[in-house]
Design a protein around this motif. Sequence first.
Motif, PDB file in Angstrom:
ATOM      1  N   UNK A  14      35.982  59.135  50.087  1.00 28.95           N
ATOM      2  CA  UNK A  14      34.763  58.447  49.685  1.00 28.95           C
ATOM      3  C   UNK A  14      34.084  59.161  48.524  1.00 28.95           C
ATOM      4  N   UNK A  15      33.849  60.459  48.669  1.00 27.71           N
ATOM      5  CA  UNK A  15      33.138  61.194  47.626  1.00 27.71           C
ATOM      6  C   UNK A  15      33.978  61.362  46.371  1.00 27.71           C
ATOM      7  N   UNK A  16      35.283  61.551  46.544  1.00 27.76           N
ATOM      8  CA  UNK A  16      36.136  61.698  45.364  1.00 27.76           C
ATOM      9  C   UNK A  16      36.186  60.396  44.569  1.00 27.76           C
ATOM     10  N   UNK A  17      36.359  59.271  45.271  1.00 31.67           N
ATOM     11  CA  UNK A  17      36.390  57.984  44.580  1.00 31.67           C
ATOM     12  C   UNK A  17      35.077  57.672  43.889  1.00 31.67           C
ATOM     13  N   UNK A  18      33.972  57.953  44.573  1.00 30.74           N
ATOM     14  CA  UNK A  18      32.661  57.688  43.983  1.00 30.74           C
ATOM     15  C   UNK A  18      32.415  58.587  42.771  1.00 30.74           C
ATOM     16  N   UNK A  19      32.753  59.878  42.920  1.00 33.74           N
ATOM     17  CA  UNK A  19      32.549  60.802  41.809  1.00 33.74           C
ATOM     18  C   UNK A  19      33.382  60.446  40.592  1.00 33.74           C
ATOM     19  N   UNK A  20      34.644  60.089  40.808  1.00 33.38           N
ATOM     20  CA  UNK A  20      35.513  59.730  39.687  1.00 33.38           C
ATOM     21  C   UNK A  20      35.051  58.445  39.012  1.00 33.38           C
ATOM     22  N   UNK A  21      34.642  57.475  39.828  1.00 34.40           N
ATOM     23  CA  UNK A  21      34.191  56.205  39.258  1.00 34.40           C
ATOM     24  C   UNK A  21      32.929  56.397  38.419  1.00 34.40           C
ATOM     25  N   UNK A  22      32.001  57.199  38.910  1.00 27.61           N
ATOM     26  CA  UNK A  22      30.775  57.458  38.160  1.00 27.61           C
ATOM     27  C   UNK A  22      31.077  58.243  36.890  1.00 27.61           C
ATOM     28  N   UNK A  23      32.011  59.194  36.972  1.00 27.52           N
ATOM     29  CA  UNK A  23      32.385  59.980  35.789  1.00 27.52           C
ATOM     30  C   UNK A  23      33.044  59.103  34.733  1.00 27.52           C
ATOM     31  N   UNK A  24      33.720  58.038  35.188  1.00 28.78           N
ATOM     32  CA  UNK A  24      34.400  57.130  34.264  1.00 28.78           C
ATOM     33  C   UNK A  24      33.445  56.145  33.601  1.00 28.78           C
ATOM     34  N   UNK A  25      32.175  56.157  33.999  1.00 34.62           N
ATOM     35  CA  UNK A  25      31.195  55.294  33.355  1.00 34.62           C
ATOM     36  C   UNK A  25      30.735  54.103  34.165  1.00 34.62           C
ATOM     37  N   UNK A  26      31.292  53.911  35.379  1.00 32.38           N
ATOM     38  CA  UNK A  26      30.843  52.806  36.216  1.00 32.38           C
ATOM     39  C   UNK A  26      29.461  53.119  36.779  1.00 32.38           C
ATOM     40  N   UNK A  27      28.661  52.075  36.993  1.00 35.27           N
ATOM     41  CA  UNK A  27      27.403  52.312  37.672  1.00 35.27           C
ATOM     42  C   UNK A  27      27.653  52.383  39.174  1.00 35.27           C
ATOM     43  N   UNK A  28      26.625  52.723  39.953  1.00 32.61           N
ATOM     44  CA  UNK A  28      26.814  52.970  41.381  1.00 32.61           C
ATOM     45  C   UNK A  28      27.329  51.735  42.116  1.00 32.61           C
TER      46      UNK A  28
END
Length: 315
Positions: A14-28
């Motif tokens: 959960x945290x890895x996917x969320x962190x990577x997605x946010x780092x890639x520029x996606x919003x929450x």
Amino acid sequence: MNPLALPDHHRAELFQGLGRALSAGLNAAQALDALAGICDGALDRPLALAANAVRKGTAASVALDRQGLVGEADYALLSVAEDTGTLDRVCLRLAERYSRAHVRWRQLKGRLMLPAAVLVIGILVLPLPAVAGGRLSVGGYVLRAGAMLALVAMIAKLAAMTVRHWRAHGTPGWLTYVARRMPGVARMSVLHQRADLCERLALSLTCGMPAGDALAALRGAERNGVRRAVLVEAHAALGGGTGVADALERAALLDPSGYAIVSAGEGAGRLEESLARFAGACHDALDDGYELLARWLPVGVYLLVAGFVAAGILG
């Protein structure tokens, strides 16, 4: 909502996917939607509901908390990280924490698979002398062995559920109190406390929180009475004008080597890094302790089974 009793590897994903997605520029909201499609089936609905709440204006940390996807301590960190724009970094650091915990427990459970098989074989073999001697019927053998296997399975399941609950809601204070008075276990308990609290303090500093506010937030989110008392003492010492390293040492969160590391880091303006370094050293010591436990615990199981079998044969 009470946090879900999620396994460590689910929290890591959960945290890895969320962190990577946010780092890639996606919003929450986009990140949570993406995770809902790829995470474990038990998480897709809570993640989808959290994404929907974020689209309606709810903070991501609040949405995750309402769905039970984060515990109190993680929520406190995520809330501050969201306010300071460091949510992606904190999520990735939390993913590392839970991934390390998952690997540690997986290795320990892997070491116990063979002893568990030996225990099952022992349960099946133990009544055989009585059957061969005519003192126990075949039906009685099946009933006795089945009851023993069911009892062992129930105990194992209950233990797993209890550990999962404690990991989601926090270890109860009475368990910490007892552990601190057991030879061998006491050191592991202290290392766990130092690694966890120092790592969470480092994460709070990553979010931009002052050390005093970080200790206060950790204290407020901590349910374990023993650990909360430690944080209260550290916060009081810091409020009295001491440095962070001195406050943590006074609360027994630093040993002499840890004090040297954190004191030097504080003086050089690298407090966060020094705390993370000391927490890493504690984790290394814990890994050694679990390795020793995994090496000797099976021996205890073998001796227990051998004793039961010998008692059955001699009896």
